[in-house]
Design a protein around this motif. Structure first.
Motif, PDB file in Angstrom:
ATOM      1  N   ILE A   1       9.937  13.370 -12.483  1.00  0.00           N
ATOM      2  CA  ILE A   1       9.165  12.184 -12.130  1.00  0.00           C
ATOM      3  C   ILE A   1       9.724  10.999 -12.902  1.00  0.00           C
ATOM      4  O   ILE A   1       9.980  11.081 -14.097  1.00  0.00           O
ATOM      5  CB  ILE A   1       7.678  12.376 -12.480  1.00  0.00           C
ATOM      6  N   SER A   2       9.891   9.894 -12.202  1.00  0.00           N
ATOM      7  CA  SER A   2      10.353   8.662 -12.840  1.00  0.00           C
ATOM      8  C   SER A   2       9.220   8.065 -13.655  1.00  0.00           C
ATOM      9  O   SER A   2       8.076   8.034 -13.223  1.00  0.00           O
ATOM     10  CB  SER A   2      10.804   7.655 -11.779  1.00  0.00           C
TER      11      SER A   2
ATOM     12  N   THR B   1       7.595   2.593 -14.583  1.00  0.00           N
ATOM     13  CA  THR B   1       6.416   1.917 -14.061  1.00  0.00           C
ATOM     14  C   THR B   1       5.899   0.950 -15.107  1.00  0.00           C
ATOM     15  O   THR B   1       6.245   1.063 -16.286  1.00  0.00           O
ATOM     16  CB  THR B   1       5.290   2.934 -13.741  1.00  0.00           C
TER      17      THR B   1
ATOM     18  N   GLN C   1      -4.192   8.370 -10.661  1.00  0.00           N
ATOM     19  CA  GLN C   1      -2.814   8.233 -10.214  1.00  0.00           C
ATOM     20  C   GLN C   1      -2.588   6.844  -9.637  1.00  0.00           C
ATOM     21  O   GLN C   1      -3.342   6.400  -8.785  1.00  0.00           O
ATOM     22  CB  GLN C   1      -2.488   9.288  -9.147  1.00  0.00           C
TER      23      GLN C   1
ATOM     24  N   ASP D   1       0.811   5.889  -8.782  1.00  0.00           N
ATOM     25  CA  ASP D   1       1.991   6.050  -7.925  1.00  0.00           C
ATOM     26  C   ASP D   1       1.637   6.975  -6.762  1.00  0.00           C
ATOM     27  O   ASP D   1       1.434   8.165  -6.948  1.00  0.00           O
ATOM     28  CB  ASP D   1       3.138   6.640  -8.743  1.00  0.00           C
ATOM     29  N   LYS D   2       1.549   6.428  -5.564  1.00  0.00           N
ATOM     30  CA  LYS D   2       1.158   7.213  -4.394  1.00  0.00           C
ATOM     31  C   LYS D   2       2.354   7.957  -3.780  1.00  0.00           C
ATOM     32  O   LYS D   2       2.220   8.570  -2.735  1.00  0.00           O
ATOM     33  CB  LYS D   2       0.494   6.317  -3.339  1.00  0.00           C
ATOM     34  N   ASN D   3       3.518   7.919  -4.428  1.00  0.00           N
ATOM     35  CA  ASN D   3       4.703   8.599  -3.904  1.00  0.00           C
ATOM     36  C   ASN D   3       4.992   9.918  -4.611  1.00  0.00           C
ATOM     37  O   ASN D   3       6.035  10.519  -4.399  1.00  0.00           O
ATOM     38  CB  ASN D   3       5.929   7.681  -4.020  1.00  0.00           C
ATOM     39  N   LEU D   4       4.084  10.379  -5.453  1.00  0.00           N
ATOM     40  CA  LEU D   4       4.276  11.640  -6.162  1.00  0.00           C
ATOM     41  C   LEU D   4       4.027  12.811  -5.223  1.00  0.00           C
ATOM     42  O   LEU D   4       3.337  12.675  -4.210  1.00  0.00           O
ATOM     43  CB  LEU D   4       3.320  11.727  -7.350  1.00  0.00           C
ATOM     44  N   PRO D   5       4.556  13.994  -5.566  1.00  0.00           N
ATOM     45  CA  PRO D   5       4.255  15.184  -4.755  1.00  0.00           C
ATOM     46  C   PRO D   5       2.739  15.439  -4.711  1.00  0.00           C
ATOM     47  O   PRO D   5       2.012  15.110  -5.652  1.00  0.00           O
ATOM     48  CB  PRO D   5       4.982  16.301  -5.511  1.00  0.00           C
TER      49      PRO D   5
ATOM     50  N   TYR E   1      -1.986  15.163  -7.043  1.00  0.00           N
ATOM     51  CA  TYR E   1      -3.285  14.618  -6.628  1.00  0.00           C
ATOM     52  C   TYR E   1      -4.279  15.744  -6.347  1.00  0.00           C
ATOM     53  O   TYR E   1      -5.387  15.491  -5.910  1.00  0.00           O
ATOM     54  CB  TYR E   1      -3.142  13.782  -5.352  1.00  0.00           C
TER      55      TYR E   1
END
Length: 178
Positions: free
Chosen positions: A43-44, A47, A62, A64-68, A72
């Motif tokens: 994970i980057s 941010t 959370q 960042d909504k682009n995480l696997p 979530y």
């Protein structure tokens, strides 16, 4: 006969005081979530939160909504509903009593989860209710919590949690525990 009754009573009291086995945080995740977590790419941490500049929400939610999807996940393990457990973690205080003791807090698996990016998924956050309260001078100091775990979805401005616990005891981890 009286001696046998006394021995039985002593045995039962000893069992009642015996510490519960430690529950591992990963046990609170269903097997498919554990597998997804193991297979998750790096994970980057590029941010604003990682730089120390927080958005309006911040906290354990959370951003960042682009995480696997596993990051979530509020999927729980039904076998833990109503189970007495002993779990170690780190507090994120929410409410205190008149003496400044924390009576309501989130328990998370690693220190500083309220500022780390990303925060743990909801099935790795437990809302702890502890009316007796505990003095928490350092949120980076680990604690032990014993109590009855419930599958209970909790959501507030700070976090989403998939579990809640009515704690019977909360104490700081001591050197002898390690």
């Amino acid at each position: 006969m009286r001696r046998l009754a006394c021995l039985l009573l002593l045995f039962c009291c000893t069992l009642a005081r015996a510490e519960l086995p430690e529950t591992d945080w990963l046990e609170l995740m269903p097997p498919e979530d554990r597998k997804a977590l193991e297979e998750m790419p790096d994970i980057s941490h590029d941010t604003p939160e990682a730089d120390g500049t927080f958005g309006q929400q911040g906290g354990l939610k959370q951003q960042d909504k682009n995480l696997p999807a596993v990051m979530y996940s509020a999927k729980t393990v039904a076998a833990f509903n109503g189970k007495k457990i002993h779990i170690g973690g780190y507090p994120v205080p929410l409410e205190s009593d008149a003496k400044g003791r924390s009576t309501l807090f989130f328990l998370v698996p690693y220190p500083g989860a309220c500022i780390h990016v990303p925060p743990p998924p909801p099935n790795q956050i437990v809302l702890v209710r502890y009316p007796e309260g505990i003095q928490l001078d350092d949120i980076y100091a680990p604690i032990w919590v014993d109590g009855t775990l419930k599958v209970e979805q909790v959501s507030n401005d700070l976090a989403d949690a998939a579990y809640a616990m009515d704690a019977g005891s909360v104490r700081l981890v001591e050197e002898g525990d390690l």
